[in-house]
Motif scaffolding. Structure first.
Motif, mmCIF file in Angstrom:
data_model
loop_
_atom_site.group_PDB
_atom_site.id
_atom_site.type_symbol
_atom_site.label_atom_id
_atom_site.label_comp_id
_atom_site.label_asym_id
_atom_site.label_seq_id
_atom_site.Cartn_x
_atom_site.Cartn_y
_atom_site.Cartn_z
ATOM 1 N N GLN A 182 118.059 95.447 109.612
ATOM 2 C CA GLN A 182 117.071 96.080 110.461
ATOM 3 C C GLN A 182 117.681 97.319 110.921
ATOM 4 O OE1 GLN A 182 113.802 95.790 110.503
ATOM 5 N NE2 GLN A 182 113.619 93.775 109.776
ATOM 6 N N ALA A 183 118.839 97.253 111.377
ATOM 7 C CA ALA A 183 119.632 98.563 111.763
ATOM 8 C C ALA A 183 119.943 99.657 110.588
ATOM 9 C CB ALA A 183 121.085 98.092 112.409
ATOM 10 N N GLN A 184 120.334 99.212 109.570
ATOM 11 C CA GLN A 184 120.625 99.926 108.407
ATOM 12 C C GLN A 184 121.670 101.161 109.137
ATOM 13 O OE1 GLN A 184 119.760 99.783 104.971
ATOM 14 N NE2 GLN A 184 119.136 97.920 105.615
ATOM 15 N N GLY A 185 121.106 102.520 109.006
ATOM 16 C CA GLY A 185 122.081 103.552 109.309
ATOM 17 C C GLY A 185 121.434 104.120 110.912
ATOM 18 N N LYS A 186 120.483 103.409 111.360
ATOM 19 C CA LYS A 186 119.987 103.932 112.633
ATOM 20 C C LYS A 186 121.038 103.616 113.880
ATOM 21 C CE LYS A 186 115.390 102.979 110.937
ATOM 22 N NZ LYS A 186 115.901 101.898 109.811
ATOM 23 N N GLY A 187 121.699 102.893 113.918
ATOM 24 C CA GLY A 187 122.647 102.497 114.899
ATOM 25 C C GLY A 187 123.945 103.033 114.577
ATOM 26 N N CYS A 188 124.444 103.964 113.788
ATOM 27 C CA CYS A 188 125.493 104.645 113.667
ATOM 28 C C CYS A 188 126.561 103.463 113.360
ATOM 29 C CB CYS A 188 126.063 105.467 114.955
ATOM 30 S SG CYS A 188 125.537 106.920 115.313
ATOM 31 N N GLY A 189 126.242 103.031 112.231
ATOM 32 C CA GLY A 189 127.289 102.097 111.585
ATOM 33 C C GLY A 189 128.277 102.548 110.871
ATOM 34 N N ILE A 423 117.652 117.879 110.507
ATOM 35 C CA ILE A 423 118.976 117.217 110.509
ATOM 36 C C ILE A 423 118.968 115.889 111.687
ATOM 37 C CG2 ILE A 423 121.380 117.458 110.890
ATOM 38 C CD1 ILE A 423 120.976 120.535 110.577
ATOM 39 N N GLY A 424 119.539 114.842 111.280
ATOM 40 C CA GLY A 424 119.556 113.834 112.230
ATOM 41 C C GLY A 424 120.480 112.663 111.562
ATOM 42 N N LYS A 425 119.983 111.493 112.048
ATOM 43 C CA LYS A 425 120.686 110.223 111.376
ATOM 44 C C LYS A 425 119.903 109.067 111.319
ATOM 45 C CE LYS A 425 121.886 107.819 115.661
ATOM 46 N NZ LYS A 425 122.989 107.417 116.645
ATOM 47 N N GLY A 426 120.168 108.474 110.335
ATOM 48 C CA GLY A 426 119.339 106.992 109.969
ATOM 49 C C GLY A 426 118.149 107.403 109.210
ATOM 50 N N GLY A 427 117.634 108.416 108.622
ATOM 51 C CA GLY A 427 116.630 108.476 107.939
ATOM 52 C C GLY A 427 115.314 108.782 108.632
ATOM 53 N N MET A 428 114.174 109.095 107.959
ATOM 54 C CA MET A 428 112.753 108.908 108.524
ATOM 55 C C MET A 428 112.050 108.073 107.371
ATOM 56 S SD MET A 428 112.621 112.479 110.504
ATOM 57 C CE MET A 428 111.548 111.791 111.437
ATOM 58 N N GLY A 429 110.634 108.119 107.801
ATOM 59 C CA GLY A 429 109.798 107.107 106.824
ATOM 60 C C GLY A 429 108.863 107.893 105.813
ATOM 61 N N THR A 430 107.997 107.179 105.165
ATOM 62 C CA THR A 430 107.394 107.812 104.273
ATOM 63 C C THR A 430 106.278 108.941 104.428
ATOM 64 O OG1 THR A 430 105.627 106.109 104.585
ATOM 65 C CG2 THR A 430 107.261 105.422 103.121
ATOM 66 N N LYS A 431 106.142 108.895 105.737
ATOM 67 C CA LYS A 431 105.135 110.212 106.261
ATOM 68 C C LYS A 431 105.912 111.470 106.022
ATOM 69 C CE LYS A 431 101.830 111.763 109.624
ATOM 70 N NZ LYS A 431 101.322 111.212 111.122
#
Length: 514
Positions: A182-189, A423-431
């Motif tokens: 679930q974390a993927q890249g959202k938690g600064c892996g 610019i950010g981290k972890g990516g965003m969704g389909t919308k």
């Protein structure tokens, strides 16, 4: 109690925790960096992480701009005045915030007002214990919001990814792997995990976080738990999630599991997710406030400290594609044609003007607020640490925040303002992905936690907007940047590397759990 001496030691503990990655964590990152494919995005991420660690140390500045929840774990002798030490810690936190060691992170949950000094109800957090020793054991964890949001709690039995997690260690394993996926890249892996099996909902999370105080090279004294810790590490790193969710071998750098008794009706598995910027330090003091020993420290690490350097330092040669013609150099203002040329996977160096904007301003704009400066601009999901000096602003730390929180708003803001890049981290969704395709916008993934690299990229801060209304971290800072490194992970043609890696890692996860 010697107030001044204790104050000085707590202040130094905060500085060291914020700016210096513990040796055991740094060793794990360095060891695994060599295992990533040369020139891959994972390789780029870990090289930038290594550069950022060195810059933070050289500048005595926050490794990551999100200095997070300030959590003290303190053991004192029986009869010691804990209330006086708490007052000293409060004063030290306030001074550390003014000095830029800590970001202004304490927000009133009802009014949304930032206290400006990191003090307020429940801020900072204290865990007090007594022991039969004549010393004070003072430890500090700084846990950022991105990784805190990726923490998880499961009530088992529960079905996850088609697999039932039962009330046994195999079920616990299933829950932990799901939390990692679930974390993927959202938690600064790469991530580091503290896990609690049992307890109630509150003590489960509390004890899971306490596992983060353990050294990375230790193992549980319980052979079954030691095997579980090893199993999680081995299998998680087969998921190909990798650093920042870019794909790669290092997804998890450590897993520590503890146990608490539970009620017969309840079986909780609590996972405290920590980012690669795994900030925890500690000190043992005598009753006069003199240092007996520094914890989480290599021999001689602080014997010869240089004066903090706030000048420009050349970034290290990153090698691979970053030193070749494969880099795309972008100059603002960007046109739609510039954006349409970019493809997912491109590495870019951006020069020009960006505007920070995160939760408060996105909600403000979505609900009808206006900010004309954002027309055809670039929005940077960032809450920087900024100090005002002689009428000018100096950016102390400026890494990205987790973007998915802005998913409810981002597409509308892209459409309304003609935003050319986010610019950010972890990516965003389909919308947001659809809005990028429809309106000619890209998502640029910055390296999570690399606050010093991105602070160095900032050449000037001409203006700030909405600071009085939202506080410094949530304000809109206009920044002139040079050679700002990022990876295109969502392009204007409908491709998302985040979705591709999530799909691939889910297949791998199902194989592991089969």
């Amino acid at each position: 109690m010697n107030h001044d001496r204790f104050h000085a030691q707590v202040l130094e503990l905060i500085r060291r925790t914020s700016a210096y990655l513990p040796p055991d964590v740094n060793n794990v990152l360095q060891m695994h960096q060599a295992l990533e494919q040369q020139g891959s995005n994972a390789d780029l991420a870990l090289k930038l992480v290594a550069t950022n660690i060195a810059l933070a140390k050289k500048r005595s500045a926050p490794i990551c701009q999100d200095t997070g929840t300030i959590t003290f774990y303190i053991r004192t002798p029986v009869g010691f005045d804990q209330l006086e030490l708490q007052d000293i810690c409060w004063d030290a936190v306030e001074e550390a915030t003014a000095k830029g060691y800590l970001r202004q992170n304490s927000v009133d949950s009802v009014t949304d007002r930032n206290s400006g000094n990191n003090l307020g109800p429940g801020s900072p957090v204290f865990h007090w214990h007594q022991h039969h020793k004549d010393t004070i054991d003072l430890r500090l964890i700084l846990k950022g919001g991105g990784c805190e949001n990726m923490s998880a709690q499961y009530s088992v039995p529960v079905t996850l990814n088609g697999k039932r997690a039962d009330r046994d260690l195999n079920g616990v394993f299933t829950c932990i792997l799901d939390a990692i996926w679930q974390a993927q890249g959202k938690g600064c892996g790469p991530g580091f995990l503290g896990v609690c099996i049992g307890g109630d909902r509150a003590t489960g999370y509390e004890f899971a976080k306490e596992q983060l105080l353990r050294d990375l090279d230790d193992a549980s004294p319980d052979p079954k738990l030691a095997e579980l810790e090893k199993r999680v590490l081995d299998e998680a790193n087969k998921l190909n999630i990798g650093p920042m969710g870019f794909g790669g071998h290092l997804t998890v750098g450590g897993c520590k599991v503890g146990v608490r008794n539970r009620l017969p009706a309840s079986f909780f598995v609590s996972v405290a997710y920590m980012c690669w910027a795994y900030r925890r330090r500690g000190v043992i003091l005598d009753n006069d406030g003199e240092v007996v020993d520094w914890l989480y420290q290599s021999p001689g690490e602080f014997d010869h400290q240089e004066e903090p350097d706030t000048g420009e330092t050349a970034l290290l040669d990153l090698g691979g594609p970053t030193s070749s013609d494969a880099i795309v150099r972008l100059q603002t203002p960007l046109t739609e044609a510039d954006v349409r040329k970019l493809r997912a996977g491109d590495i870019v160096l951006l020069t020009g003007t960006v505007f920070t904007g995160r939760d408060a301003v996105h909600k403000y704009l979505f609900k009808g607020g206006e900010l004309e400066i954002l027309k055809n601009a670039i929005i940077y999901h960032c809450g920087p640490v900024v100090l005002e000096e002689n009428g000018t602003y100096r950016v102390v730390a400026a890494g990205p925040t987790t973007s998915i929180r802005e998913e409810p708003y981002q597409a509308d803001i892209i459409a309304k303002y003609g935003i050319k890049a986010v610019i950010g981290k972890g990516g965003m969704g389909t919308k947001t992905l659809a809005a990028c395709k429809d309106h000619g916008c890209v998502y640029l993934h910055a390296i999570g936690g690399a606050a010093q690299i991105y602070a160095q990229c900032v050449q000037r801060v001409p203006r700030v907007f909405l600071k009085e209304q939202f506080g410094s971290p949530e304000a809109v800072w206009e920044m002139e940047v040079k050679h700002f490194p990022a990876v295109v992970t969502m392009d204007a043609h409908g491709r998302s590397l985040h979705q591709e890696i999530a799909d691939d890692s889910k297949v791998r996860l199902q194989t592991v759990l089969a």
